[in-house]
Every structure is written in C-alpha cells, then in structure tokens.
Design a protein around this motif. Structure first.
Motif, PDB file in Angstrom:
ATOM      1  N   TRP A  81      10.999  -9.303  -0.852  1.00 25.47           N
ATOM      2  CA  TRP A  81      10.990  -8.929  -2.269  1.00 25.47           C
ATOM      3  C   TRP A  81      11.784  -9.933  -3.088  1.00 25.47           C
ATOM      4  O   TRP A  81      11.345 -10.365  -4.163  1.00 25.47           O
ATOM      5  CB  TRP A  81      11.583  -7.529  -2.429  1.00 25.47           C
ATOM      6  CG  TRP A  81      11.569  -7.002  -3.830  1.00 25.47           C
ATOM      7  CD1 TRP A  81      10.582  -6.265  -4.422  1.00 25.47           C
ATOM      8  CD2 TRP A  81      12.575  -7.190  -4.841  1.00 25.47           C
ATOM      9  NE1 TRP A  81      10.920  -5.965  -5.736  1.00 25.47           N
ATOM     10  CE2 TRP A  81      12.142  -6.534  -6.008  1.00 25.47           C
ATOM     11  CE3 TRP A  81      13.799  -7.851  -4.869  1.00 25.47           C
ATOM     12  CZ2 TRP A  81      12.884  -6.513  -7.189  1.00 25.47           C
ATOM     13  CZ3 TRP A  81      14.543  -7.848  -6.034  1.00 25.47           C
ATOM     14  CH2 TRP A  81      14.087  -7.180  -7.176  1.00 25.47           C
ATOM     15  N   GLU A  88       8.664 -16.048  -8.743  1.00 19.60           N
ATOM     16  CA  GLU A  88       8.143 -15.719 -10.079  1.00 19.60           C
ATOM     17  C   GLU A  88       9.103 -16.204 -11.157  1.00 19.60           C
ATOM     18  O   GLU A  88       8.685 -16.764 -12.181  1.00 19.60           O
ATOM     19  CB  GLU A  88       7.950 -14.207 -10.189  1.00 19.60           C
ATOM     20  CG  GLU A  88       6.911 -13.635  -9.241  1.00 19.60           C
ATOM     21  CD  GLU A  88       7.000 -12.134  -9.128  1.00 19.60           C
ATOM     22  OE1 GLU A  88       6.215 -11.545  -8.360  1.00 19.60           O
ATOM     23  OE2 GLU A  88       7.861 -11.522  -9.798  1.00 19.60           O
ATOM     24  N   ARG A 109      13.193  -7.567 -12.899  1.00 18.84           N
ATOM     25  CA  ARG A 109      12.726  -7.078 -11.604  1.00 18.84           C
ATOM     26  C   ARG A 109      13.734  -6.116 -10.970  1.00 18.84           C
ATOM     27  O   ARG A 109      13.355  -5.110 -10.370  1.00 18.84           O
ATOM     28  CB  ARG A 109      12.465  -8.252 -10.655  1.00 18.84           C
ATOM     29  CG  ARG A 109      11.226  -9.085 -10.987  1.00 18.84           C
ATOM     30  CD  ARG A 109       9.937  -8.288 -10.835  1.00 18.84           C
ATOM     31  NE  ARG A 109       9.803  -7.724  -9.502  1.00 18.84           N
ATOM     32  CZ  ARG A 109       9.188  -8.311  -8.482  1.00 18.84           C
ATOM     33  NH1 ARG A 109       8.652  -9.503  -8.648  1.00 18.84           N
ATOM     34  NH2 ARG A 109       9.080  -7.711  -7.310  1.00 18.84           N
ATOM     35  N   ARG A 112      13.519  -2.794 -12.787  1.00 19.82           N
ATOM     36  CA  ARG A 112      12.328  -2.041 -12.379  1.00 19.82           C
ATOM     37  C   ARG A 112      12.464  -1.481 -10.961  1.00 19.82           C
ATOM     38  O   ARG A 112      11.799  -0.496 -10.623  1.00 19.82           O
ATOM     39  CB  ARG A 112      11.092  -2.939 -12.457  1.00 19.82           C
ATOM     40  CG  ARG A 112      10.621  -3.196 -13.872  1.00 19.82           C
ATOM     41  CD  ARG A 112       9.262  -3.844 -13.866  1.00 19.82           C
ATOM     42  NE  ARG A 112       8.649  -3.846 -15.186  1.00 19.82           N
ATOM     43  CZ  ARG A 112       7.402  -4.216 -15.434  1.00 19.82           C
ATOM     44  NH1 ARG A 112       6.632  -4.646 -14.425  1.00 19.82           N
ATOM     45  NH2 ARG A 112       6.911  -4.194 -16.647  1.00 19.82           N
ATOM     46  N   ALA A 287       1.052  -9.721  -7.752  1.00 18.30           N
ATOM     47  CA  ALA A 287       1.690  -8.520  -8.298  1.00 18.30           C
ATOM     48  C   ALA A 287       0.832  -7.901  -9.395  1.00 18.30           C
ATOM     49  O   ALA A 287       0.714  -6.672  -9.490  1.00 18.30           O
ATOM     50  CB  ALA A 287       3.069  -8.869  -8.844  1.00 18.30           C
ATOM     51  N   ARG A 288       0.207  -8.745 -10.198  1.00 17.12           N
ATOM     52  CA  ARG A 288      -0.638  -8.219 -11.279  1.00 17.12           C
ATOM     53  C   ARG A 288      -1.868  -7.526 -10.718  1.00 17.12           C
ATOM     54  O   ARG A 288      -2.249  -6.447 -11.176  1.00 17.12           O
ATOM     55  CB  ARG A 288      -1.049  -9.360 -12.208  1.00 17.12           C
ATOM     56  CG  ARG A 288      -1.878  -8.908 -13.394  1.00 17.12           C
ATOM     57  CD  ARG A 288      -2.129 -10.043 -14.358  1.00 17.12           C
ATOM     58  NE  ARG A 288      -2.893  -9.615 -15.513  1.00 17.12           N
ATOM     59  CZ  ARG A 288      -3.249 -10.407 -16.518  1.00 17.12           C
ATOM     60  NH1 ARG A 288      -2.880 -11.683 -16.503  1.00 17.12           N
ATOM     61  NH2 ARG A 288      -3.942  -9.941 -17.529  1.00 17.12           N
ATOM     62  N   ARG A 289      -2.489  -8.142  -9.707  1.00 19.38           N
ATOM     63  CA  ARG A 289      -3.675  -7.515  -9.107  1.00 19.38           C
ATOM     64  C   ARG A 289      -3.317  -6.218  -8.402  1.00 19.38           C
ATOM     65  O   ARG A 289      -4.073  -5.247  -8.446  1.00 19.38           O
ATOM     66  CB  ARG A 289      -4.322  -8.487  -8.130  1.00 19.38           C
ATOM     67  CG  ARG A 289      -5.043  -9.641  -8.801  1.00 19.38           C
ATOM     68  CD  ARG A 289      -5.745 -10.516  -7.778  1.00 19.38           C
ATOM     69  NE  ARG A 289      -6.557 -11.546  -8.419  1.00 19.38           N
ATOM     70  CZ  ARG A 289      -7.254 -12.462  -7.768  1.00 19.38           C
ATOM     71  NH1 ARG A 289      -7.229 -12.475  -6.439  1.00 19.38           N
ATOM     72  NH2 ARG A 289      -7.964 -13.354  -8.423  1.00 19.38           N
ATOM     73  N   ARG A 290      -2.140  -6.194  -7.762  1.00 16.81           N
ATOM     74  CA  ARG A 290      -1.716  -4.981  -7.073  1.00 16.81           C
ATOM     75  C   ARG A 290      -1.448  -3.857  -8.057  1.00 16.81           C
ATOM     76  O   ARG A 290      -1.837  -2.714  -7.810  1.00 16.81           O
ATOM     77  CB  ARG A 290      -0.472  -5.268  -6.244  1.00 16.81           C
ATOM     78  CG  ARG A 290      -0.022  -4.097  -5.387  1.00 16.81           C
ATOM     79  CD  ARG A 290       1.119  -4.494  -4.490  1.00 16.81           C
ATOM     80  NE  ARG A 290       2.240  -5.025  -5.270  1.00 16.81           N
ATOM     81  CZ  ARG A 290       3.365  -5.503  -4.718  1.00 16.81           C
ATOM     82  NH1 ARG A 290       3.464  -5.548  -3.395  1.00 16.81           N
ATOM     83  NH2 ARG A 290       4.335  -5.947  -5.475  1.00 16.81           N
ATOM     84  N   SER A 291      -0.812  -4.185  -9.185  1.00 15.12           N
ATOM     85  CA  SER A 291      -0.531  -3.146 -10.186  1.00 15.12           C
ATOM     86  C   SER A 291      -1.820  -2.682 -10.845  1.00 15.12           C
ATOM     87  O   SER A 291      -1.984  -1.504 -11.143  1.00 15.12           O
ATOM     88  CB  SER A 291       0.441  -3.686 -11.243  1.00 15.12           C
ATOM     89  OG  SER A 291      -0.128  -4.772 -11.946  1.00 15.12           O
ATOM     90  N   THR A 292      -2.775  -3.593 -11.027  1.00 13.15           N
ATOM     91  CA  THR A 292      -4.059  -3.208 -11.608  1.00 13.15           C
ATOM     92  C   THR A 292      -4.839  -2.322 -10.655  1.00 13.15           C
ATOM     93  O   THR A 292      -5.456  -1.324 -11.049  1.00 13.15           O
ATOM     94  CB  THR A 292      -4.883  -4.457 -11.966  1.00 13.15           C
ATOM     95  OG1 THR A 292      -4.138  -5.278 -12.861  1.00 13.15           O
ATOM     96  CG2 THR A 292      -6.203  -4.068 -12.609  1.00 13.15           C
ATOM     97  N   ALA A 294      -3.568  -0.412  -8.414  1.00 11.50           N
ATOM     98  CA  ALA A 294      -2.893   0.885  -8.240  1.00 11.50           C
ATOM     99  C   ALA A 294      -3.035   1.777  -9.442  1.00 11.50           C
ATOM    100  O   ALA A 294      -2.783   2.975  -9.363  1.00 11.50           O
ATOM    101  CB  ALA A 294      -1.412   0.667  -7.947  1.00 11.50           C
ATOM    102  N   ALA A 295      -3.466   1.212 -10.587  1.00 16.50           N
ATOM    103  CA  ALA A 295      -3.588   2.003 -11.805  1.00 16.50           C
ATOM    104  C   ALA A 295      -4.750   2.996 -11.653  1.00 16.50           C
ATOM    105  O   ALA A 295      -5.811   2.661 -11.096  1.00 16.50           O
ATOM    106  CB  ALA A 295      -3.843   1.100 -13.007  1.00 16.50           C
TER     107      ALA A 295
END
Length: 299
Positions: A81, A88, A109, A112, A287-292, A294-295
C-alpha cells in the motif's frame, strides 16, 4: 509551514481536471527543451550510462523510500500500500513546486485509510525530516566539507520543531497529533533506507555525467549534490528549480563544462519522469479502475 487554507487551495488545484494535463505538458516540455538544446551540442553523448544509473535510482525512489515511510508509519497498512501510494504521489509531486503535491497526496491517502488528518500531516513531515537527516548522514559518511553545515541546519530544525511541539502541547494541545514517537529501531531503519536512497541519486548523477562524456569522481559528485541541497528550501519545478541550478553551478566548479553540467542535470530531471509515469501512472489508473468497478451500478 503550510496553512490549512493553502493546503485546501493546493487540493482544489490538483483536483481540477486540467491541472494534471497542463502541468505534465509544461514540466516535460521545459525539461525536454533544455535537454534538446544542450545534449546535441556536446562533443560526445551516449544514453547508456544514464540508463544504467536510472536503475538504482528507480529502486531507491520507489522501493527504499516507501519502505522508509512504512517503517515510520502508524497507518497499519502493508508495504504494498505504501509503495503504491508513494508512486502515485511522486507523479503528482513532479507537477508541483517543491514536490508539495507528493506530500498532499500522501496525506490524502493516509486520511482515506482512516488516519486523523493532523496525524497524517505529522507522519509525512516526520518521513521528510528523516530523509533530510539521512542526507546529512550520507554526505557526512563521505567526509566532504559540507556535513557540518548540513548537520547544524538539521539540528536547528530539530530544535525548532521540539520547541514548537512543546509550545503547542502547552497552549494548543488540540493541535498536537496523537501519535507516539518512533522507536529507536524504526528511526535507524528509516535513516539507513534514506542513506541508501541518497546513494542511488549519486549513481544516477554519475551516470548522466558519463553520458555527456564527463568523468567525475563519485565523492566529488557527492559534494556537488550535497551543496545543491542547500538550495532546496526554495521551491521550483522539476528540472528548473534553484536546487537544479545550484547543482549545475557545483558541477561547473568541479571542472565540468557548462553545456555538459546543464545537459547532465536536465537529463537527470527528464529521466525521473519515466518511472513516475510508468509506476505512478499505473497505480493511479489501477486505483481508479478498481474504484469504478466497485461502485454500485445505477438504475
């Protein structure tokens, strides 16, 4: 010291959709322009020594530095992590003067991840401070003429931080982050990792100098690098900061011709973008694809 208002303005600026694209374009174009003017004019230039120097620097920046942060951290997050968050942050740091974007991203980060924001600020500041002390130790190990000045500066900063902390605890206890001081073992690991990272910077600089046809003893390069760090308090964009200018002047004082010194420093700054875009960009995209993903789906 960065005020909450300044921090909020930086966050809004970094969050703006056009900031990233514009910052990347300006920073890369400026660095490429300097390299494009200086490198072709050199009597001899070969990129292979610089690429060889880039390898240890990439390991130092994207492995040793995250490990140092993890050694000092109270986030409870794993090394992976910290490595992803650090990668990033480096990409965003290259876009902002003084690398301030990197610190703000790491604070974001940590917040969050559940850490109180004040504690997150203290943790990133502690990591920065250990890195600065590691630099002073590294230069001191090489027995150059610079470590005493740098050690005195670090000692003054430490004393000022202790006095400020005591005053805040006495008059504004709510402003003091509720975290324990790092254990001696944590500090030793952090300092050793920081020293290793400084060695990787010298390896990159030696490689870029060799690429321009210049051969400078590593200890002399270390002295020039240490001298340039004294100008690091004045922020500036990557490749065109007072620290970079000081490094060019220090190399010239060692006998490196102006074009070669300028070309080596600009090449060093330009090469830093490659792992930042590859590693930092990949982590941000993942991270963006994972958050998208998971939405929850709308409807």
């Amino acid at each position: 010291m960065t005020t909450p208002g300044t921090t909020a303005r930086w966050r809004r600026l970094l969050a703006h959709p056009g900031t990233g694209r514009f910052g990347i374009a300006v920073a890369i174009l400026a660095t490429v322009a300097i390299a494009a003017v200086t490198l072709p004019a050199l009597p001899s230039f070969t990129p292979w020594p610089a690429l060889l120097g880039l390898l240890p620097w990439t390991i130092g920046k994207y492995v040793l530095c995250p490990l140092r942060w993890h050694a000092l951290s109270e986030s409870g997050r794993p090394r992976s992590w910290h490595a992803a968050a650090y990668a990033e942050s480096e990409l965003l740091g290259l876009l902002t003067p003084g690398h301030v974007g990197a610190d703000l991203w790491r604070i974001r980060r940590l917040a969050r991840a559940g850490m109180p924001r004040l504690s997150a600020v203290a943790e990133v500041a502690l990591d920065r401070f250990v890195g600065a002390v590691g630099l002073a130790l590294f230069v001191g190990f090489a027995a150059t003429a610079l470590p005493m000045r740098m050690a005195v500066s670090a000692a003054c900063l430490l004393a000022a931080a202790v006095v400020l902390l005591l005053l805040l605890r006495r008059f504004r206890p709510a402003w003091v982050p509720q975290r324990k001081l790092p254990a001696p073992g944590q500090l030793v690991r952090g300092l050793l990792l920081s020293v290793g990272y400084q060695a990787s910077i010298v390896a990159l600089l030696v490689g870029t100098l060799a690429a321009t046809g210049q051969s400078v003893p590593p200890l002399a390069v270390l002295g020039a690098f240490g001298a340039s760090q004294l100008a690091g308090a004045v922020p500036g964009p990557n490749g065109a900061s007072p620290r970079d200018a000081a490094l060019v002047v220090a190399l010239f004082a060692l006998g490196v011709p102006w074009p070669a010194a300028l070309g080596a420093v600009s090449l060093k700054a330009l090469l830093a973008w490659a792992p930042a875009l590859l590693l930092g960009g990949s982590c941000l995209l993942f991270a963006r694809r994972r958050s998208t993903g998971a939405a929850p789906a709308g409807g």
